[in-house]
Scaffold this motif. Structure first.
Motif, PDB file in Angstrom:
ATOM      1  N   THR A  74       0.649  -1.127   0.060  1.00 50.29           N
ATOM      2  CA  THR A  74       0.154  -0.114  -0.212  1.00 50.29           C
ATOM      3  C   THR A  74       0.961   1.252  -0.015  1.00 50.29           C
ATOM      4  O   THR A  74       0.507   2.124  -0.762  1.00 50.29           O
ATOM      5  CB  THR A  74      -1.030  -0.155   1.308  1.00 50.29           C
ATOM      6  OG1 THR A  74      -1.857  -1.212   1.236  1.00 50.29           O
ATOM      7  CG2 THR A  74      -1.748   1.268   1.317  1.00 50.29           C
ATOM      8  N   SER A  77       2.741   1.549  -3.439  1.00 51.52           N
ATOM      9  CA  SER A  77       1.906   2.103  -4.198  1.00 51.52           C
ATOM     10  C   SER A  77       1.729   3.691  -4.154  1.00 51.52           C
ATOM     11  O   SER A  77       1.623   4.310  -5.094  1.00 51.52           O
ATOM     12  CB  SER A  77       0.613   1.417  -4.442  1.00 51.52           C
ATOM     13  OG  SER A  77       0.617   0.027  -4.616  1.00 51.52           O
ATOM     14  N   GLY A  98      -8.149   3.796   0.688  1.00 55.89           N
ATOM     15  CA  GLY A  98      -8.381   3.396  -0.826  1.00 55.89           C
ATOM     16  C   GLY A  98      -7.495   2.646  -1.626  1.00 55.89           C
ATOM     17  O   GLY A  98      -7.918   1.335  -2.186  1.00 55.89           O
ATOM     18  N   ILE A  99      -6.253   2.758  -1.531  1.00 57.60           N
ATOM     19  CA  ILE A  99      -5.239   2.300  -2.211  1.00 57.60           C
ATOM     20  C   ILE A  99      -5.057   0.680  -1.315  1.00 57.60           C
ATOM     21  O   ILE A  99      -5.029  -0.142  -1.786  1.00 57.60           O
ATOM     22  CB  ILE A  99      -3.776   2.876  -1.974  1.00 57.60           C
ATOM     23  CG1 ILE A  99      -3.797   4.177  -2.931  1.00 57.60           C
ATOM     24  CG2 ILE A  99      -2.727   2.017  -2.564  1.00 57.60           C
ATOM     25  CD1 ILE A  99      -2.555   4.920  -2.725  1.00 57.60           C
ATOM     26  N   LYS A 101      -7.493  -0.737  -0.057  1.00 58.82           N
ATOM     27  CA  LYS A 101      -8.577  -1.620  -0.268  1.00 58.82           C
ATOM     28  C   LYS A 101      -8.545  -2.379  -1.567  1.00 58.82           C
ATOM     29  O   LYS A 101      -8.718  -3.498  -1.751  1.00 58.82           O
ATOM     30  CB  LYS A 101      -9.747  -0.858  -0.423  1.00 58.82           C
ATOM     31  CG  LYS A 101     -10.294  -0.402   0.922  1.00 58.82           C
ATOM     32  CD  LYS A 101     -11.690   0.372   0.948  1.00 58.82           C
ATOM     33  CE  LYS A 101     -12.248   0.693   2.359  1.00 58.82           C
ATOM     34  NZ  LYS A 101     -13.386   1.621   2.266  1.00 58.82           N
ATOM     35  N   ARG A 102      -7.705  -1.543  -2.482  1.00 60.04           N
ATOM     36  CA  ARG A 102      -7.438  -2.298  -3.759  1.00 60.04           C
ATOM     37  C   ARG A 102      -6.412  -3.285  -3.590  1.00 60.04           C
ATOM     38  O   ARG A 102      -6.328  -4.444  -4.398  1.00 60.04           O
ATOM     39  CB  ARG A 102      -6.974  -1.116  -4.756  1.00 60.04           C
ATOM     40  CG  ARG A 102      -7.998  -0.157  -5.361  1.00 60.04           C
ATOM     41  CD  ARG A 102      -7.593   0.728  -6.409  1.00 60.04           C
ATOM     42  NE  ARG A 102      -6.713   1.588  -6.268  1.00 60.04           N
ATOM     43  CZ  ARG A 102      -6.705   2.788  -5.480  1.00 60.04           C
ATOM     44  NH1 ARG A 102      -8.270   3.363  -5.309  1.00 60.04           N
ATOM     45  NH2 ARG A 102      -5.870   3.497  -5.348  1.00 60.04           N
ATOM     46  N   ARG A 103      -5.042  -2.951  -2.907  1.00 56.93           N
ATOM     47  CA  ARG A 103      -4.151  -4.293  -2.583  1.00 56.93           C
ATOM     48  C   ARG A 103      -4.929  -5.130  -1.988  1.00 56.93           C
ATOM     49  O   ARG A 103      -4.405  -6.552  -2.355  1.00 56.93           O
ATOM     50  CB  ARG A 103      -3.146  -3.494  -1.782  1.00 56.93           C
ATOM     51  CG  ARG A 103      -2.319  -2.163  -2.227  1.00 56.93           C
ATOM     52  CD  ARG A 103      -1.428  -2.737  -3.559  1.00 56.93           C
ATOM     53  NE  ARG A 103      -2.314  -2.848  -4.803  1.00 56.93           N
ATOM     54  CZ  ARG A 103      -2.845  -1.748  -5.494  1.00 56.93           C
ATOM     55  NH1 ARG A 103      -2.291  -0.723  -5.225  1.00 56.93           N
ATOM     56  NH2 ARG A 103      -3.412  -2.046  -6.538  1.00 56.93           N
ATOM     57  N   ALA A 105      -7.952  -6.387  -2.406  1.00 62.74           N
ATOM     58  CA  ALA A 105      -8.552  -6.823  -3.352  1.00 62.74           C
ATOM     59  C   ALA A 105      -7.665  -7.786  -4.269  1.00 62.74           C
ATOM     60  O   ALA A 105      -8.106  -8.755  -4.675  1.00 62.74           O
ATOM     61  CB  ALA A 105      -9.745  -6.159  -4.128  1.00 62.74           C
ATOM     62  N   ASP A 106      -6.432  -7.380  -4.529  1.00 61.50           N
ATOM     63  CA  ASP A 106      -5.694  -7.830  -5.382  1.00 61.50           C
ATOM     64  C   ASP A 106      -5.188  -9.146  -4.649  1.00 61.50           C
ATOM     65  O   ASP A 106      -4.926 -10.189  -5.349  1.00 61.50           O
ATOM     66  CB  ASP A 106      -4.409  -6.934  -5.579  1.00 61.50           C
ATOM     67  CG  ASP A 106      -4.740  -5.750  -6.502  1.00 61.50           C
ATOM     68  OD1 ASP A 106      -5.820  -5.929  -7.141  1.00 61.50           O
ATOM     69  OD2 ASP A 106      -3.969  -4.734  -6.568  1.00 61.50           O
ATOM     70  N   ASP A 109      -7.779 -11.553  -4.880  1.00 62.47           N
ATOM     71  CA  ASP A 109      -8.103 -12.335  -6.142  1.00 62.47           C
ATOM     72  C   ASP A 109      -6.897 -13.195  -6.430  1.00 62.47           C
ATOM     73  O   ASP A 109      -6.872 -14.250  -6.935  1.00 62.47           O
ATOM     74  CB  ASP A 109      -8.105 -11.142  -7.281  1.00 62.47           C
ATOM     75  CG  ASP A 109      -8.152 -11.605  -8.769  1.00 62.47           C
ATOM     76  OD1 ASP A 109      -9.324 -12.419  -8.696  1.00 62.47           O
ATOM     77  OD2 ASP A 109      -7.526 -11.366  -9.514  1.00 62.47           O
TER      78      ASP A 109
END
Length: 201
Positions: A74, A77, A98-99, A101-103, A105-106, A109
């Protein structure tokens, strides 16, 4: 003492370092300094929100090592993408979350892809399993015997976890051709292993 991020002066990458605990920085001033590329602002930001990021990651991933990786990713990034943050239009803490949360999710995944890949391998190889070490050698031999391009396609799919699209791009091969080769290869391997099992029994 608390963990913080320092910059490697050679590579420009954030690294964890031990720093003394300081009072919470002024949010607006911190945001301006961070956006301007002040590496000490990155250290202060890490002290300010890293615990929150780690907690969010740990709750979602339920694995301490993965949570630590997400926390570090995080801030890497954020530092690399700091030009995209406008301190006059947004909250720095919210932007960092926000960053994160994306990490997260990554990471989820990637975990899901790995589970699907292992399930696919198990579905193909399970009929042949008796002695795992011996079968690992047999499976590798049978894949090698497929010949190219099927040998390469199967190896990329199951040893490296590459998707059909990634294999297509890497081998400069139409996506439909990749899928066809992979499907036929799996049928060949399954038939070969079923015959071997029948002979062994």
């Amino acid at each position: 003492m608390s963990l913080a991020v320092r910059l490697d002066t050679d590579g420009g990458e954030p690294m964890v370092a031990d720093l003394a605990v300081d009072p919470a920085p002024d949010p607006r001033e911190l945001a301006r300094r961070f956006s301007a590329g002040d590496d000490t602002a990155l250290e202060e930001l890490y002290r300010d929100v890293s615990a929150l990021i780690h907690t969010l990651a740990l709750r979602a991933l339920r694995n301490a090592a993965d949570a630590e990786d997400v926390t570090q990713a995080t801030f890497v990034s954020a530092w690399r993408g700091r030009d995209g943050f406008d301190p006059d239009r947004g909250d720095l803490r919210g932007w960092i979350v926000g960053i994160a949360k994306r990490r997260i999710a990554d990471a989820l995944d990637a975990r899901s892809r790995e589970s699907r890949r292992l399930a696919a391998v198990k579905d193909v190889a399970e009929p042949a399993v008796s002695d795992r070490e011996a079968d690992a050698v047999e499976i590798a031999y049978d894949i090698e015997a497929l010949g190219d391009p099927r040998r390469t396609i199967v190896s990329l799919a199951f040893y490296e976890g590459a998707t059909h699209q990634q294999i297509s791009e890497r081998l400069d091969m139409p996506l439909g051709t990749v899928k066809s080769h992979l499907r036929r290869s799996l049928m060949t391997l399954r038939e070969r292993w079923e015959v071997n099992d029948a002979q062994a029994s």
